[in-house]
Enzyme design. Structure first.
Site, PDB file in Angstrom:
ATOM      1  CG  HIS A 199      20.565 -24.279   1.219  1.00 22.31           C
ATOM      2  ND1 HIS A 199      20.121 -25.061   0.189  1.00 22.31           N
ATOM      3  CD2 HIS A 199      20.585 -23.011   0.757  1.00 22.31           C
ATOM      4  CE1 HIS A 199      19.884 -24.298  -0.845  1.00 22.31           C
ATOM      5  NE2 HIS A 199      20.143 -23.056  -0.529  1.00 22.31           N
ATOM      6  CD  GLU A 441      39.594 -29.545 -13.471  1.00 22.87           C
ATOM      7  OE1 GLU A 441      39.269 -29.445 -12.290  1.00 22.87           O
ATOM      8  OE2 GLU A 441      38.751 -29.496 -14.400  1.00 22.87           O
ATOM      9  CG  ASN A 464      39.132 -27.734  -5.395  1.00 22.11           C
ATOM     10  OD1 ASN A 464      39.955 -27.147  -4.714  1.00 22.11           O
ATOM     11  ND2 ASN A 464      37.943 -27.240  -5.663  1.00 22.11           N
ATOM     12  CG  ASP A 465      39.194 -32.300  -9.955  1.00 25.76           C
ATOM     13  OD1 ASP A 465      38.997 -33.324  -9.283  1.00 25.76           O
ATOM     14  OD2 ASP A 465      38.272 -31.633 -10.458  1.00 25.76           O
ATOM     15  NE  ARG A 475      37.084 -32.599  -5.457  1.00 24.21           N
ATOM     16  CZ  ARG A 475      36.791 -31.675  -6.363  1.00 24.21           C
ATOM     17  NH1 ARG A 475      37.404 -31.660  -7.536  1.00 24.21           N
ATOM     18  NH2 ARG A 475      35.935 -30.732  -6.114  1.00 24.21           N
ATOM     19  CB  CYS A 512      38.726 -21.215 -10.011  1.00 23.26           C
ATOM     20  SG  CYS A 512      38.893 -22.680 -11.050  1.00 23.26           S
TER      21      CYS A 512
HETATM   22  C1  PEP Z   1      38.992 -27.713  -9.032  1.00 19.50           C
HETATM   23  O1  PEP Z   1      39.078 -28.893  -9.390  1.00 19.50           O
HETATM   24  O2  PEP Z   1      39.885 -27.113  -8.394  1.00 19.50           O
HETATM   25  C2  PEP Z   1      37.777 -26.936  -9.329  1.00 19.50           C
HETATM   26  C3  PEP Z   1      37.704 -25.647  -9.055  1.00 19.50           C
HETATM   27  O3  PEP Z   1      36.721 -27.603  -9.864  1.00 19.50           O
HETATM   28  P1  PEP Z   1      35.685 -28.503  -9.033  1.00 19.50           P
HETATM   29  O4  PEP Z   1      35.990 -28.309  -7.567  1.00 19.50           O
HETATM   30  O5  PEP Z   1      34.348 -28.033  -9.435  1.00 19.50           O
HETATM   31  O6  PEP Z   1      36.053 -29.878  -9.523  1.00 19.50           O
HETATM   32 MG    MG Z   2      37.730 -29.721 -10.866  1.00 18.59          MG
END
Ligand code: PEP
Ligand code: MG
Length: 581
Positions: A199, A441, A464-465, A475, A512
């Site tokens: 936060h 992903e 990210n995934d 991760r 994203c």
């Molecule tokens: C991702 O995996 O890139 C993603 C945007 O989802 P999260 O980070 O919520 O797993």
């Molecule tokens: Mg993800």
């Protein structure tokens, strides 16, 4: 000292070290039955006073202040029925003093968040602790007896910042401390604990205050009044700097301020390359407040609404009405801009205690996201109905997480149709043409993008995934974090394939994952053909600045060059060089 740069910019000022206060657990039992009544009343009084205090702070905040949400969370936690029942139960049954009972219950609630092992949700521990400290403050100040110490911390003095240019140094900063303090006099934050999504970091970012979090115990050497430099861009804290360091950072500060002033003027500018290609920049959000905040950064909507937050930190599932209201308020707040609502992505590192799921050996490869939704159809239908109903109030799209094969898409679509039919039969309005897209992903989805493209309305690449699954790098695992690398040629080839297949099948492809907000990747992704980037709202101006100063021709050249390279080291070196010109 190296930490995590949580909010960019440079601050040079005098330290104010906020100390934590240890609170005693008496470890003693209440001697008499009538003490139970007294301790229960004390607790009820403390909660009422704490709620009143937060209401009073809330009333002083302007309508669009980022702190309003923090205060609302505080009120919710203070009035949380489970916490209340647990505390009163401990007083009545276990004969605990009210203060002991509060500390133990809060500690247990914090433990739940801690076990979620996710940086966003462990950051929510601070909210719970903050609520607990508030109650404790209003319980009788003198705690009876002495006993074991536990680490219930309370930052003192936050409201007493009187000097201009103060740099707050703390173990962690409780959410409401950032609101109580006179933030206009705070020029920087440095904390021992915390992550990019804590936060303190979110508020620092929203207020444009440089912050470095997660510095560790090294911060202990700082004393109040020490001269300190906080470099929120580089993630550095420099203590008692030499004159030459001060000069160096003063110059960096001027450069940053100039750059920020230029970037701020960009919020209303469309992200168009110099040769006229329009790119769309959106924000990743988790709440209506974040939707609002993102607009000031020029977000053109949300490319990822993570719905998990609504389901976490509670004991029961939010019902259709509560979910509907959540999605409706976000849809309305977007004022016509599109919002991609991602269905529940629970499991993996984000567990819901009330789901009662057994622990798994490999949670990221286990019962997660769409796998749960398809298995627990009622839960999925409830969420889909709520989203569909809210689609009347804005431009909503539905996105499925963790898709690994076409059957999952077909099954999910069938359930969506069922949800639509249910609403139609009940004469409830919704957007009949609502788009259904998927996150790419999982490597199998990236490789079979040509197959998937035929049955979905859009793709959104979750780097990210995708990165963790492609490189077999957890991760969350510190020990292998050097291998977690979105510039790995393997990851980049998958991304290129998805964008290419999306184009070929005329469906829209966005991104994203965090890579979308990484300025080092902007031209590379543009050159690959990506036209929609969704990121942390505060990253939008910097990404936009790169887009408006470059041509598609240059972006294509860069991406062709990069895709012929053999290592991520060579790629990042080359991109860094390219960014200088
Ligand atoms: C991702 O995996 O890139 C993603 C945007 O989802 P999260 O980070 O919520 O797993
Ligand atoms: Mg993800």
């Amino acid at each position: 000292m190296k930490g995590i740069g949580a909010s960019p910019g440079i601050a040079i000022g005098r330290a104010l070290v906020l100390k934590k206060q240890e609170i005693l657990v008496t470890g003693m039992s209440l001697p008499n039955e009538e003490d139970v009544q007294r301790e229960t009343e004390k607790f009820e009084y403390a909660v009422r006073t704490a709620v009143g205090e937060v209401e009073a702070i809330k009333a002083t905040l302007p309508e669009d202040d980022a702190g309003l949400e923090v205060m609302e969370v505080q009120i919710e936690l203070l009035q949380d029925e489970q916490i209340r029942t647990d505390v009163i139960g401990k007083i009545a049954v276990e004969k605990r003093y009210a203060s002991d009972a509060v500390i133990e219950v809060i500690e247990a609630a914090r433990e739940t968040f801690r076990n979620m092992n996710d940086e966003y949700f462990s950051a929510r521990m601070a909210d719970v602790q903050d609520a607990g400290n508030r109650i404790l403050r209003h319980l009788n100040g003198s705690l009876p007896g002495a006993g074991q110490m536990i680490g219930a911390t309370q930052i003192l003095g936050a409201a007493q910042i009187v000097r201009e240019n103060t740099i707050i140094i703390a173990e962690d900063i409780a959410p409401s401390d950032t609101i109580v303090m006179d933030i206009t006099k705070v020029s920087g934050f440095a904390t021992q604990a915390g992550s990019k999504t804590s936060h303190a970091a979110i508020i620092a970012k929203a207020k444009g205050i440089p912050a470095v979090v997660g510095c560790g115990a090294g911060l202990d050497i700082i004393k109040t009044d020490d001269l300190v430099i906080v470099d929120g861009s580089g993630g550095l804290v420099i203590v008692r700097p030499s004159q030459s360091k001060i000069d160096e950072y003063a110059a960096k500060k001027i450069a940053f301020t100039k750059q920020a002033a230029v970037l701020n003027t960009l919020s209303d500018v469309g992200a168009c390359t110099t040769d006229g290609v329009r790119i769309h920049l959106l924000a990743n959000i988790s709440s209506a407040a974040e939707m609002q905040e993102s607009l000031a950064f020029g977000a053109e909507g949300s490319g990822l609404l993570r719905t998990e937050l609504l389901f976490m930190g509670r004991n029961t599932m939010p019902g259709e009405e509560e979910q509907f209201e959540f999605y409706r308020s976000i849809a309305a707040g977007a004022k016509g801009r599109p919002i991609i609502v991602r269905t529940l992505d629970i499991g993996g590192d984000k567990q819901l205690p009330y789901f009662g799921l057994p622990a798994e050996a490999n949670p990221f490869l286990g019962y997660r996201a769409i796998r749960i939704s398809l298995d627990r159809k009622e839960t999925f239908i409830t969420q889909l109905r709520a989203i569909l109903r809210a689609s009347q109030y804005g431009q909503l799209k539905i996105m499925l997480p963790m898709i690994s094969n076409i059957q999952e898409v077909r099954q999910a679509r069938a359930i969506l149709e069922e949800a639509k039919t249910g609403l139609s039969l009940a004469d409830i309005a919704f957007d009949k043409d609502i788009a259904l897209g998927i996150m790419i992903e999982i490597p199998s989805a990236a490789v079979t993008a040509d197959i998937l493209a035929k049955e979905v309305d859009f793709f959104s690449i979750g780097t990210n995934d995708l990165c963790q699954y492609t490189l077999a790098v957890d991760r969350m695992n510190e020990r292998v974090k050097h291998l977690y690398d979105p510039f790995n040629p393997g990851v980049l080839r998958l991304i290129r394939n998805v964008i290419g297949q999306g184009d070929q099948h005329h469906i829209h492809t966005g991104m994203c994952g965090e890579l979308a907000g990484d300025t080092l990747a902007t031209l590379l992704l543009l050159g690959m053909g990506l036209r929609e980037f969704s990121m942390s709202a505060s990253s939008i101006p910097a990404v936009k600045n790169i887009i408006i100063h470059n041509s598609m021709e240059r972006a294509r050249e860069i991406s062709q060059h990069v895709m012929a390279m053999d290592s991520s080291q060579a790629i990042t070196d080359y991109l860094q060089e390219a960014m200088k010109s």
